[in-house]
Design a protein around this motif. Structure first.
Motif, PDB file in Angstrom:
ATOM      1  N   ASN A 123      37.257  50.040  45.167  1.00  0.00           N
ATOM      2  CA  ASN A 123      38.087  48.910  44.720  1.00  0.00           C
ATOM      3  C   ASN A 123      37.986  48.769  43.209  1.00  0.00           C
ATOM      4  O   ASN A 123      36.984  49.182  42.606  1.00  0.00           O
ATOM      5  CB  ASN A 123      37.715  47.595  45.431  1.00  0.00           C
ATOM      6  N   LEU A 125      37.403  46.193  41.308  1.00  0.00           N
ATOM      7  CA  LEU A 125      36.289  45.359  40.846  1.00  0.00           C
ATOM      8  C   LEU A 125      35.040  46.201  40.637  1.00  0.00           C
ATOM      9  O   LEU A 125      34.373  46.111  39.595  1.00  0.00           O
ATOM     10  CB  LEU A 125      36.020  44.242  41.851  1.00  0.00           C
ATOM     11  N   THR A 126      34.708  47.033  41.621  1.00  0.00           N
ATOM     12  CA  THR A 126      33.520  47.879  41.506  1.00  0.00           C
ATOM     13  C   THR A 126      33.681  48.892  40.381  1.00  0.00           C
ATOM     14  O   THR A 126      32.722  49.173  39.641  1.00  0.00           O
ATOM     15  CB  THR A 126      33.249  48.605  42.838  1.00  0.00           C
ATOM     16  N   THR A 169      29.689  44.736  45.875  1.00  0.00           N
ATOM     17  CA  THR A 169      31.139  44.615  45.654  1.00  0.00           C
ATOM     18  C   THR A 169      31.906  45.787  46.251  1.00  0.00           C
ATOM     19  O   THR A 169      33.063  45.628  46.651  1.00  0.00           O
ATOM     20  CB  THR A 169      31.471  44.511  44.156  1.00  0.00           C
ATOM     21  N   ASN A 173      34.150  43.594  47.984  1.00  0.00           N
ATOM     22  CA  ASN A 173      35.127  43.265  46.933  1.00  0.00           C
ATOM     23  C   ASN A 173      34.937  41.841  46.412  1.00  0.00           C
ATOM     24  O   ASN A 173      35.891  41.184  46.000  1.00  0.00           O
ATOM     25  CB  ASN A 173      36.561  43.463  47.421  1.00  0.00           C
ATOM     26  N   GLU A 174      33.692  41.368  46.438  1.00  0.00           N
ATOM     27  CA  GLU A 174      33.402  40.048  45.902  1.00  0.00           C
ATOM     28  C   GLU A 174      31.995  40.012  45.322  1.00  0.00           C
ATOM     29  O   GLU A 174      31.130  40.801  45.705  1.00  0.00           O
ATOM     30  CB  GLU A 174      33.528  38.968  46.983  1.00  0.00           C
TER      31      GLU A 174
END
Length: 306
Positions: A123, A125-126, A169, A173-174
């Protein structure tokens, strides 16, 4: 400075055929392996049950590649001082086994492949968080903080502490408070770990004007800081249990490990021998590895504590 310039001028071009082992060496594989282990634990604690291999494999590889790229950039930036320091003068760049150009191409390739893999298969974010870790270590720490302040490793240690967050994450994904707590564990562990090595290599750092704490504030002051940080690490080490992130297995394992680290720091401060600093440094590596393994065992033996 003339002596440094002369030594560096002698290591610009490779002296012979380049083996893949030379490139492997500049990725600092043992350090990267420890970082990837902490990322794996972050992944495991983020979800119940087994990890989906479709995310696990590219996440591990992508984090490993970008971490390796950061290590290679560190070799590139530090080659001038590495040529003078006893511990590092035989690295592939200072002794000419790898050219500067090839090292830059290698590091760039690792960065691009690792980032693209994380962005496309895990993802965004990572991918961006992992890239920020590369920038934090290879640019902010290596190029600036390392040469600017004796608190270099305290501030710059955050870059090396984020792999558990990256693992978390990658799966969710958070950004979760439990992931940040694991980051805090590594962040608190980093100064006593590195300062023990800095004590052992104080003369090397003084020779190249790197303001490591033992150089600027003295060895005894640094020993005191190591001891105090191991106390802080013990307190921080209790937090996963106190917030319900882990159970009694972790509480027992972490308490034993942190008390052992404190014992090494106590010996270093009050009853040192010639090898105590290096013994403390080596134990600290085992300490972090076992601490995260205990977190992992606790998670799978007593699921549902999160």
């Amino acid at each position: 400075m003339t002596k440094m310039a002369t030594q560096v001028s002698e290591i610009i071009e490779p002296v012979g055929p380049v083996s893949w082992r030379e490139y492997y060496e500049i990725t600092k594989p043992r350090v990267v392996a420890l970082l990837v282990l902490t990322a794996l634990v972050g992944m495991s604690l983020s979800v119940p049950g087994a990890l989906p291999w479709q995310i696990l494999l590219p996440a591990m590889l992508g984090i490993g590649l970008l971490s390796s790229a950061a290590a290679a950039i560190n070799h590139i930036v530090d080659q001038r001082i590495d040529a003078i320091m006893a511990r590092t003068h035989n690295r592939p760049l200072p002794n000419g086994r790898i050219s500067n150009k090839n090292a830059i191409l290698f590091a760039t390739g690792l960065s691009v492949i690792g980032f693209a893999m994380l962005y496309a298969l895990v993802n965004p974010l990572t991918a961006w968080l992992t890239f920020s870790g590369l920038v934090g270590y290879s640019v902010i720490y290596t190029m600036y903080l390392k040469r600017a302040t004796p608190q270099n490793i305290t501030i710059g240690g955050l870059a090396g502490a984020i792999p558990p967050l990256l693992g978390w994450t990658a799966m969710t994904n958070e950004i979760h408070p439990h992931a940040l707590l694991m980051v805090l564990l590594v962040f608190t562990w980093t100064p006593p770990h590195f300062w023990a090595l800095a004590i052992h290599r104080r003369d090397d750092y003084a020779k190249v004007n790197i303001p490591m704490l033992p150089v600027t504030h003295g060895i005894e002051f640094t020993k005191t800081q190591i001891l105090l940080y191991t106390v802080l690490l013990f307190v921080v080490g209790l937090m996963p249990f106190l917030v319900g992130m882990s159970s009694y297995i972790y509480l027992l394992g972490s308490s034993v490990l942190n008390l052992m680290f404190f014992y090494y720091a106590w010996q270093l401060k009050f009853n040192p021998t010639k090898d105590t600093a290096m013994k403390t440094f080596r134990f600290s590596i085992v300490h972090l590895m076992l601490l995260f393994i205990v977190l992992l065992v606790d998670h799978y033996l007593l699921p549902g504590t999160l």
